[in-house]
Design an enzyme around this catalytic site. Structure first.
Site, PDB file in Angstrom:
ATOM      1  CG  HIS A 213      -0.248  -0.039   2.545  1.00  0.00           C
ATOM      2  ND1 HIS A 213       0.400   1.038   3.098  1.00  0.00           N
ATOM      3  CD2 HIS A 213      -0.105  -1.050   3.436  1.00  0.00           C
ATOM      4  CE1 HIS A 213       0.905   0.701   4.269  1.00  0.00           C
ATOM      5  NE2 HIS A 213       0.617  -0.572   4.502  1.00  0.00           N
ATOM      6  CB  SER A 303      -0.220 -27.789  25.310  1.00  0.00           C
ATOM      7  OG  SER A 303      -1.547 -28.133  25.622  1.00  0.00           O
ATOM      8  CB  SER A 357      -1.823 -24.168  27.877  1.00  0.00           C
ATOM      9  OG  SER A 357      -1.546 -25.192  26.947  1.00  0.00           O
TER      10      SER A 357
END
Length: 513
Positions: A213, A303, A357
């Site tokens: 842009h 996780s 988490s």
């Protein structure tokens, strides 16, 4: 993978009269004229481009490990090989959205190079070969070189415009534009950014948060100051208008920024005695492994998956948007946070994902692209990063089918540290300065920190019955008078904090002075 032997490859053309290798860098070959003896032929199916490397009878100084060829239209192009034989490409069959195929000249194995973030595009030789294949095939495309800060527009393989890039996203920030192969997705003459609350003239969006842009300005007409950085690729208004008028939706965008090279700091590794089956301690800047188990032994990671979830979210989802906070009923989090909420900002969900988490946050984030599509993005990202032994089955890490190795996880955390450091920073401190809407869940409990360790600078923990205790943690220590960043990775641990401390003590006792 894409990053194999990249430093050893060169792109050679051959002089007709002497058959002597000559390096060609960015030359434009006129349509219909071939100024060298070809060593490959082009194959074309739809918008997919494939290069088949010929193993010539005459010696070549350097063997190419991978090669790209671009083709712009249906049908085939023919070339003449060194023996004067005419080679005609045969169809590989079927329609496809894959823009580029990389073929190994010896095995003929083919690997698709899909649109999106591509780590290989930060390697100079790989990027050059990709660009040259687009030029040779007469493709129309944009090249954004974030190392030299130049943007080029090629029309049918011929350089049409070259302009200066005035600014780019800050290194490691949410809005840094990573190297890759993209497409112009939409165009707006005056796009309003809800993130920066500014207008962006002559905006061209390519994938998620990334734009080309002109100079942004506030609603009252005041241009942003020179030091203002909302990221993306910023041009002058005049140059942005030129590119805007030349480019169309679906125009490919090749983004290059040279990868950070490993430094030369050297350790003398010795192996400690740990009961944990999968462990690693390494300097992430010099790529030196101080101690470790089998680097390629696969195990569930729990996780730790959420690091990839955050990485994909940053690539594909606008972090300044508010989303529906529908509570996913098929997962639970240790501390439920989404019940009773109607909407929530994406950035607040990222805080919840990385600090506490939250499995719920992981699923809500994935739902923004569609869960299956998001998981596909995760696995595509793993392939792009060269994580050969990694598979993702869900965005939270609950499934035992989420597997990786300590070697792959080291590559992942190195990439995040060098290219998306805000993810690491957020795992340590939820209250980072940001323009995004944040903190909608209040003060979170940080599960990643390790008690009594003040050298922790970020990381992620996990735990499931299948995976045991897992961990990636980064630590800053002083070695030979220099600050070094060490990564400690554990899979299948029974005493995560004790193992981290033991590995850190091992490194400090042997190297820190």
């Amino acid at each position: 993978m894409y990053n194999e032997e990249l430093g050893a490859r060169r792109f050679y053309a051959v002089n007709d009269s002497e058959d002597t290798p000559t390096i060609i860098r960015g030359s434009l070959i006129p349509d219909g004229k071939y100024l060298f003896t070809p060593r490959a032929y082009i194959e074309s199916v739809g918008d997919t481009i494939t290069i088949h490397r010929l193993l010539t009878a005459k010696p070549v100084r350097i063997a190419l490990s991978l090669l790209l060829i671009a083709v712009a239209s249906f049908g085939s192009l023919s070339f003449i090989n060194n023996n004067g034989q005419r080679l005609l490409a045969s169809s590989i069959g079927g329609g496809t959205n894959v823009p580029v195929i990389v073929e190994n000249p010896y095995t003929h194995d083919q690997t698709p190079l899909n649109y999106g973030v591509q780590v290989a595009m930060s390697q100079p030789n790989f990027f050059t070969e990709t660009r040259e294949s687009f030029i040779d095939a007469g493709k129309t495309f944009i090249e954004a070189d974030l190392t030299t800060m130049q943007l080029r527009f090629f029309k049918d393989g011929v350089l049409n415009e070259q302009v200066t890039i005035l600014s780019k996203g800050k290194e490691g920030s949410w809005w840094e534009t990573p190297a890759g192969l993209y497409q112009i997705k939409s165009k707006e003459k005056n796009h309003f950014s809800t993130f920066g609350h500014v207008y962006q003239p002559w905006s061209m969006a390519f994938q998620g948060n990334f734009f080309i842009h002109g100079w942004p300005y506030y609603p009252d007409g005041t241009p942003v100051e020179e030091g203002y950085s909302g990221g993306c690729v910023r041009l002058s208004n005049e140059d942005a208008e030129k590119i805007y008028n030349l480019a169309s939706v679906n125009t490919p965008v090749l983004v290059y920024e040279q990868a950070q090279t490993a430094d030369t700091f050297v350790y003398e590794p010795k192996i400690p005695d740990l009961e944990t089956p999968h462990y690693l301690i390494a300097d992430i800047e010099s790529n030196t492994v101080l101690a470790g188990s089998d680097l390629d032994s696969e195990a569930p990671i729990a996780s730790l998956v959420k690091l990839m979830t955050a990485l994909v979210a940053a690539d594909y989802i606008n972090l300044d948007k508010n989303v529906s906070a529908s509570h996913p009923t098929f997962v639970q989090s240790l501390i439920p946070r989404l019940q009773g909420m109607n909407t929530v900002s994406m950035y607040s969900l990222m805080q919840l994902l990385l600090v506490e988490s939250s499995n719920e946050a992981a699923e809500v984030i994935a739902s923004q692209t569609g869960r299956e599509q998001f998981i596909k993005y995760m696995n595509e990202k793993a392939v792009a990063l060269g994580l050969d032994h990694t598979t993702f089955a869900d965005p939270s890490g609950l499934s035992a089918d989420n597997v990786s190795t300590v070697g792959d996880l080291l590559r992942l955390v190195q990439y995040i540290y060098n290219n998306r450091r805000f993810i690491i920073d957020l795992t340590d401190n939820q209250n980072l300065p940001t323009a995004y809407i944040s903190g909608q869940f209040g003060e979170l409990e940080n599960f990643n920190k390790i008690k009594d360790l003040d050298n922790f600078i970020g990381g992620k923990v996990g735990e499931t019955e299948a995976a045991g205790q897992t961990s990636i943690s980064l630590h800053k220590i002083t070695v030979k008078g220099q600050n070094r960043i060490l990564a400690i990775i554990l899979l299948g641990s029974k005493q995560r904090n004790a193992d981290v401390n033991e590995l850190l003590s091992y490194a400090q006792a042997r190297f820190a002075y």
